[in-house]
Write an enzyme that holds these catalytic residues in place. Structure first.
Site, PDB file in Angstrom:
ATOM      1  N   HIS A 188       0.814  -1.218   0.000  1.00 12.79           N
ATOM      2  CA  HIS A 188       0.000   0.000   0.000  1.00 12.79           C
ATOM      3  C   HIS A 188       0.837   1.254   0.000  1.00 12.79           C
ATOM      4  O   HIS A 188       0.409   2.302  -0.473  1.00 12.79           O
ATOM      5  CB  HIS A 188      -0.968  -0.013   1.178  1.00 12.79           C
ATOM      6  CG  HIS A 188      -2.159  -0.857   0.908  1.00 12.79           C
ATOM      7  ND1 HIS A 188      -2.931  -0.681  -0.205  1.00 12.79           N
ATOM      8  CD2 HIS A 188      -2.689  -1.900   1.574  1.00 12.79           C
ATOM      9  CE1 HIS A 188      -3.901  -1.565  -0.206  1.00 12.79           C
ATOM     10  NE2 HIS A 188      -3.767  -2.331   0.864  1.00 12.79           N
ATOM     11  N   GLU A 430      -1.640  -6.028 -40.892  1.00 11.54           N
ATOM     12  CA  GLU A 430      -0.193  -5.888 -40.677  1.00 11.54           C
ATOM     13  C   GLU A 430       0.613  -6.635 -41.739  1.00 11.54           C
ATOM     14  O   GLU A 430       1.825  -6.771 -41.620  1.00 11.54           O
ATOM     15  CB  GLU A 430       0.199  -6.322 -39.252  1.00 11.54           C
ATOM     16  CG  GLU A 430      -0.336  -7.661 -38.811  1.00 11.54           C
ATOM     17  CD  GLU A 430      -0.024  -7.983 -37.350  1.00 11.54           C
ATOM     18  OE1 GLU A 430       0.776  -7.280 -36.711  1.00 11.54           O
ATOM     19  OE2 GLU A 430      -0.589  -8.965 -36.838  1.00 11.54           O
ATOM     20  N   ASP A 454       4.554  -4.420 -37.708  1.00 10.64           N
ATOM     21  CA  ASP A 454       4.742  -5.515 -38.659  1.00 10.64           C
ATOM     22  C   ASP A 454       4.481  -5.078 -40.094  1.00 10.64           C
ATOM     23  O   ASP A 454       5.141  -5.541 -41.017  1.00 10.64           O
ATOM     24  CB  ASP A 454       3.830  -6.698 -38.301  1.00 10.64           C
ATOM     25  CG  ASP A 454       4.460  -7.582 -37.242  1.00 10.64           C
ATOM     26  OD1 ASP A 454       5.678  -7.832 -37.347  1.00 10.64           O
ATOM     27  OD2 ASP A 454       3.755  -8.001 -36.319  1.00 10.64           O
ATOM     28  N   CYS A 501      -2.712   0.490 -34.111  1.00 13.94           N
ATOM     29  CA  CYS A 501      -2.218   0.087 -32.794  1.00 13.94           C
ATOM     30  C   CYS A 501      -0.711  -0.149 -32.781  1.00 13.94           C
ATOM     31  O   CYS A 501      -0.154  -0.494 -31.745  1.00 13.94           O
ATOM     32  CB  CYS A 501      -2.972  -1.131 -32.271  1.00 13.94           C
ATOM     33  SG  CYS A 501      -2.747  -2.588 -33.298  1.00 13.94           S
TER      34      CYS A 501
HETATM   35  C1  PEP Z   1       2.167  -4.330 -34.833  1.00 16.74           C
HETATM   36  O1  PEP Z   1       2.680  -5.233 -35.480  1.00 16.74           O
HETATM   37  O2  PEP Z   1       2.177  -3.128 -35.181  1.00 16.74           O
HETATM   38  C2  PEP Z   1       1.505  -4.628 -33.553  1.00 16.74           C
HETATM   39  C3  PEP Z   1       0.829  -3.731 -32.888  1.00 16.74           C
HETATM   40  O3  PEP Z   1       1.664  -5.887 -33.057  1.00 16.74           O
HETATM   41  P1  PEP Z   1       2.992  -6.419 -32.328  1.00 16.74           P
HETATM   42  O4  PEP Z   1       3.917  -5.253 -32.153  1.00 16.74           O
HETATM   43  O5  PEP Z   1       2.529  -7.017 -31.060  1.00 16.74           O
HETATM   44  O6  PEP Z   1       3.491  -7.411 -33.301  1.00 16.74           O
HETATM   45 MG    MG Z   2       2.232  -7.314 -35.064  1.00 15.56          MG
END
Ligand code: PEP
Ligand code: MG
Length: 559
Positions: A188, A430, A454, A501
């Protein structure tokens, strides 16, 4: 200059003189009591006083650090009156004729030992709580007052360990940081330090020596490093970091609760990437609008064998219920390539990045996929779940994955297990194939999330693990930006929403471009949410959008 390493549990850099917490020591004497009833009443009186003190502390904590911190002291009140704890003390007083001080000390030690021996880290950390409560009662019995800081200047406070009540009673204007020999991230004290925004490092062990008292020290609660008598260069680096963090915190305060909307009224959703339920705290404290990527593989990476449906269900349920009515995108297992797991016994491959990974593994090992899908659908009853498949290249893969999802929902329905019938299905974009097929893929799913890490690797034929490729691995390459535009256009024609992402989502140089293209959501590391919101709010796309799109169509290809 001496560097010591511990565990950073509350980010921020603090610099000042090192000061040891001086604690009033409870020295108890042991005696055999004659009037056990009177001794029991002495204990009850001290217990009542402790309850009052804890009530006052709860209110102080609520004012300084919010309801979560107050709850800690309310829990202490419950523990102080816990039936088993009281029974143990009563037995020591009435049966063994111990004086109240000795009985409370012994019962406290016994309960602390029991908590400390538990497997669960959270329960282990409760040992400190029961010790703290017992110390409070013994202090009251002895008439001792609690320790504090006897210094005119603010200090970095060092201690073997700090009890939560000690932490909250301290004069915060005197504390620039905490460093403790013991303690854990779930203690805590760590929680309170985080909530109060005071840098803290725990678990430095023996390297924290009493002779360092009074020397200058800088603690970095992010990295867990503390430097005693730092040289000029180290001081400059760490103090610069502190300035940046103060600036970030300032941003954090002013932007919390605000919308991600441009000057001309275009809005974009800003979600967070997480790797485990433990990251939720960061999502909430940075005001993330949802989870855009939960990399579920952490569950598999942290196990010695396939994680069970129950274990997965608990992790997903926690994330979904904590996020309430906010969207949570959970990506199905994405292993292979750089994320190898021994117990999967994947064959050795010449080119693992282009081999058996992610959805390919799930489709070839349907029993593994089935367990994850069952856990996901069961958890869907607790929030707003979106399931996302990684590494897609073909329409048939998506159809097959969706078929498996449907089979799982039919199974759950037959078993009478609740699930949401409003789960969105999406895929990661990707691979170049998924970009080129995005018009068809958009008809299959509710959303796309572009994995630029990717996508850059596969589009530019550049291994993302190879640092030597330098400028050849260029996520700003026009091929990537054009791919994003193509995906968004194809998606929107089919009412499919699109997020990004990969790391590029947090790249402030491209925020304006993403807005011009019409990206619906950016999912970034929690600490990037507010800087990104700040950037969005600075932009006016009225004029820039057309220019950026024209550049993408034409000029950029010459670069
Ligand atoms: C990506 O490939 O951009 C992605 C978000 O996945 P990771 O980095 O986990 O391969
Ligand atoms: Mg990826």
């Amino acid at each position: 200059m001496i560097t010591i390493q511990g565990k950073g549990v509350s980010v921020g850099v603090g610099a000042g003189p090192l000061y040891y917490y001086h604690r009033a020591v409870n020295t108890i004497s042991r005696s055999e009591v004659q009037d056990v009833q009177a001794e029991w009443e002495r204990f009850k009186e001290a217990q009542n006083k402790a309850m009052e003190q804890l009530g006052v502390l709860a209110e102080k904590a609520r004012a300084e650090a919010g309801d979560e911190a107050a709850l800690l002291f309310e829990t202490h009140q419950m523990m102080a009156e816990d039936g088993d704890y009281e029974d143990a003390i009563r037995a020591l007083i009435t049966e063994q004729k111990q004086n109240a001080e000795a009985a409370v000390t012994d019962a406290g030690a016994q309960f602390a030992e029991m908590f400390a021996s538990m497997d669960d880290d959270y329960m282990k950390a409760r040992a400190a709580d029961v010790k703290d409560i017992s110390n409070r009662i013994v202090s009251i019995l002895l008439g001792n007052v609690q320790g504090g800081i006897d210094s005119d200047v603010p200090v970095i406070l060092a201690a073997d360990d700090l009890a939560p009540s000690e932490t909250v009673q301290l004069d915060k204007s005197k504390i620039l940081g905490f460093i403790t020999a013991q303690g854990s991230a779930t203690s805590h004290t760590a929680i309170l330090a985080r909530t109060m925004g005071i840098p803290a490092i725990v678990g430095v062990g023996d390297s924290l020596k009493p002779e360092y008292e009074g020397r200058s020290i800088i603690v970095d609660g992010g990295t867990g490093a503390a430097v005693i008598e730092p040289d000029a260069a180290t001081t400059e680096i760490l103090l610069k970091k502190r300035e940046e963090q103060i600036e970030r915190r300032r941003l954090l305060e002013t932007l919390k609760g605000k919308e991600n909307v441009t000057k001309d009224g275009k809005s974009i959703r800003i979600y967070c990437n997480i790797g485990s339920p433990e990251d939720l705290h960061a999502v909430q404290s940075n005001d993330g609008g949802g989870i855009g990527l939960f990399r579920s593989e952490f569950l598999y990476l942290n196990c010695d064998t396939y994680p069970t449906e129950e274990m997965q269900f608990e992790a997903y349920r926690k994330v979904l219920s904590d996020m309430g009515d906010k969207e949570v995108v959970i990506r199905t297992l994405d292993i292979g390539a750089d994320k190898q797991i021994g117990y999967f016994n994947l064959p050795q491959e010449e080119n693992p990045a282009m081999g058996m990974r992610a959805l390919r593994i799930c489709l070839t090992r349907p029993e593994v996929f089935h367990t994850q899908l069952r856990a996901l659908y069961r958890a869907s009853a607790y929030g707003k779940l979106c399931i996302m498949f990684p590494m897609v290249t073909s329409v048939w893969e998506v159809r097959e994955a969706k078929r498996l999802c449907k089979a799982v929902t039919e199974e759950l329905r037959a078993e009478g297990i609740p699930f949401s019938d409003d789960v969105q299905i999406g895929i990661m974009i990707e691979t170049p194939a998924s970009v080129l097929m995005s018009d068809r893929l958009a008809k299959e799913v509710d959303f796309f999330s572009i994995g630029t890490n990717d996508l850059t690797q596969y589009t530019l034929a550049c291994d993302r693990q190879n640092n030597d490729l330098g400028r050849f691995y260029d996520p700003h390459h026009p091929a990537i930006l054009r791919a994003i535009k193509m995906v968004v256009d194809n998606a929107h024609k089919n009412n499919t929403w699109v997020g990004i992402c990969g790391e590029l989502g947090a790249d402030l140089e491209l925020t304006e471009t993403f807005l011009a293209i019409g990206v619906d959501e950016l999912s970034v590391t929690p600490s990037a949410v507010l800087p990104l919101r700040n950037r969005v709010r600075e932009i006016d796309t009225t004029e820039s959008a057309a220019r950026i799109l024209a550049h993408l169509e034409d000029d950029c290809c010459a670069e």
